[in-house]
Design a protein around this motif. Structure first.
Motif, PDB file in Angstrom:
ATOM      1  N   ASP A  21      42.071 -19.605 -32.206  1.00  0.00           N
ATOM      2  CA  ASP A  21      43.738 -19.525 -31.869  1.00  0.00           C
ATOM      3  C   ASP A  21      43.668 -19.634 -30.376  1.00  0.00           C
ATOM      4  OD1 ASP A  21      46.420 -19.556 -31.733  1.00  0.00           O
ATOM      5  OD2 ASP A  21      46.612 -17.796 -33.016  1.00  0.00           O
TER       6      ASP A  21
ATOM      7  N   GLU B 297      43.886  -9.429 -32.029  1.00  0.00           N
ATOM      8  CA  GLU B 297      45.076 -10.479 -32.102  1.00  0.00           C
ATOM      9  C   GLU B 297      44.643 -11.978 -32.455  1.00  0.00           C
ATOM     10  OE1 GLU B 297      48.260 -10.124 -31.542  1.00  0.00           O
ATOM     11  OE2 GLU B 297      48.284  -7.949 -31.216  1.00  0.00           O
ATOM     12  N   LEU B 298      43.112 -12.156 -32.505  1.00  0.00           N
ATOM     13  CA  LEU B 298      42.702 -13.303 -32.474  1.00  0.00           C
ATOM     14  C   LEU B 298      41.687 -13.408 -33.570  1.00  0.00           C
ATOM     15  CD1 LEU B 298      42.293 -14.779 -28.617  1.00  0.00           C
ATOM     16  CD2 LEU B 298      44.288 -14.927 -30.368  1.00  0.00           C
TER      17      LEU B 298
ATOM     18  N   VAL C 273      41.620  -9.063 -27.603  1.00  0.00           N
ATOM     19  CA  VAL C 273      41.170 -10.139 -28.714  1.00  0.00           C
ATOM     20  C   VAL C 273      40.857  -9.764 -29.985  1.00  0.00           C
ATOM     21  CG1 VAL C 273      39.130 -11.603 -29.008  1.00  0.00           C
ATOM     22  CG2 VAL C 273      40.287 -11.433 -26.726  1.00  0.00           C
TER      23      VAL C 273
ATOM     24  N   ASP D 270      36.474 -21.784 -25.545  1.00  0.00           N
ATOM     25  CA  ASP D 270      36.958 -20.603 -26.005  1.00  0.00           C
ATOM     26  C   ASP D 270      36.275 -19.273 -24.980  1.00  0.00           C
ATOM     27  OD1 ASP D 270      34.392 -20.770 -27.146  1.00  0.00           O
ATOM     28  OD2 ASP D 270      34.842 -19.378 -28.756  1.00  0.00           O
TER      29      ASP D 270
ATOM     30  N   LYS E 270      47.267 -19.319 -28.700  1.00  0.00           N
ATOM     31  CA  LYS E 270      47.742 -17.934 -28.403  1.00  0.00           C
ATOM     32  C   LYS E 270      46.804 -17.365 -27.282  1.00  0.00           C
ATOM     33  CE  LYS E 270      48.559 -13.801 -30.904  1.00  0.00           C
ATOM     34  NZ  LYS E 270      48.687 -13.158 -32.437  1.00  0.00           N
ATOM     35  N   LEU E 271      45.440 -17.636 -27.060  1.00  0.00           N
ATOM     36  CA  LEU E 271      44.792 -17.118 -26.312  1.00  0.00           C
ATOM     37  C   LEU E 271      45.502 -17.479 -24.757  1.00  0.00           C
ATOM     38  CD1 LEU E 271      42.778 -15.314 -24.654  1.00  0.00           C
ATOM     39  CD2 LEU E 271      41.066 -17.176 -25.540  1.00  0.00           C
TER      40      LEU E 271
END
Length: 282
Positions: free
Chosen positions: A98, A151-152, A148, A118, A101-102
């Motif tokens: 994602d 959320e990811l 992180v 990433d 989003k980051l």
């Protein structure tokens, strides 16, 4: 000290590891004035003369070395580890999903990012959190890793981060190993330079400098037979300062909210999740 031992001649050295991670390599060092110097190329390390020369000839208080098998982004210099931001060096072993989003979380700090990975975006998040915490590197790492993790989607976020004087290493979660060795001056006997053989007895490793100096080493695999190697615990953040004083704390206690199993990763990403990072603080 010289990088010869760990980067080229160790029984499980990066030169050998690169044969299964053929997409690039990078070596980061520091000049006497503290400025970082990063040499990296998007090619296999064992095929590149520069890698051999850096491993034999470069001197620095800290080395950060990485061999890449690409999971995200093209084979370019900008996508090759280690990355440099604000005179800090960073190398990552893992996968984070994602990325939109980051990137949204980064805001204006997206300007720090030059490539597509990433890893570099995660580094920029750490840099942002360090600045938000008044320059406290440890606090910035904890804040970024916790966000992180909550959320990811992720597989692993193991990494090392260095300044001219200090190094931090994080293992999270328990997906990949991350090891460290605190080697006293002169080794276990206190009176010898490093001169050891591989478990198979076929490869010798030598470091005259370690006869009179201590070193702390982090690596994704045990690189020789020294009994002092230990595994970092999942969630453990280790800090080594310029005097080789080591402190440890739990940076992330909760398990990942969105842990992605290896079998659910794209084939290219799954293939990348092995053997990319080794570093030393001398």
């Amino acid at each position: 000290m010289r990088a010869t031992f760990w980067l080229l001649e160790a029984p499980d050295s990066l030169a050998r590891q690169s044969r299964s991670n053929p997409d690039g390599f990078g070596i980061g060092t520091y000049e006497p004035d503290g400025s970082p110097d990063v040499d990296k190329r998007p090619v296999a390390a064992y095929e590149d003369e520069l890698f051999a020369r850096e491993a034999r000839e470069e001197e620095s208080p800290t080395f950060v070395a990485h061999v890449r098998y690409a999971s995200t982004g093209a084979l370019t210099i900008d996508n090759t580890h280690p990355f440099e931001q604000r005179a800090r060096l960073f190398a990552h072993n893992g996968w984070i999903g994602d990325l939109p989003k980051l990137e949204s979380r980064l805001g204006e700090q997206i300007e720090l990012v030059r490539g597509e990975t990433d890893s570099e975006r995660f580094f920029a998040l750490i840099t942002s959190e360090i600045e938000a915490n008044g320059g406290d590197v440890g606090a910035g790492i904890v804040a970024a890793a916790a966000w992180v993790a909550a959320e990811l989607p992720l597989y692993s976020i193991n990494f090392v981060l260095s300044t001219p004087t200090d190094m931090w290493a994080l293992r999270y979660p328990d997906t990949h190993e991350l090891l460290m060795l605190e080697r006293a001056s002169g080794g276990p006997t206190g009176a010898r330079h490093l001169d050891a053989a591989s478990p198979a007895g076929t490869v010798r490793v030598r470091s005259a400098a370690l006869g009179g100096r201590a070193a702390t080493i982090f690596a994704s695999e045990q690189m020789d037979e020294d009994s002092g190697w230990r595994h970092l615990d999942p969630g453990e953040l280790v800090h080594v300062d310029g005097a080789l004083r080591t402190t440890s704390r739990t940076a992330v206690e909760a398990p990942p909210a969105h842990l992605v199993p290896l079998e659910d990763l794209e084939p290219r990403a799954a293939a990348s999740q092995r053997r990319p990072v080794a570093n030393r603080r001398a």
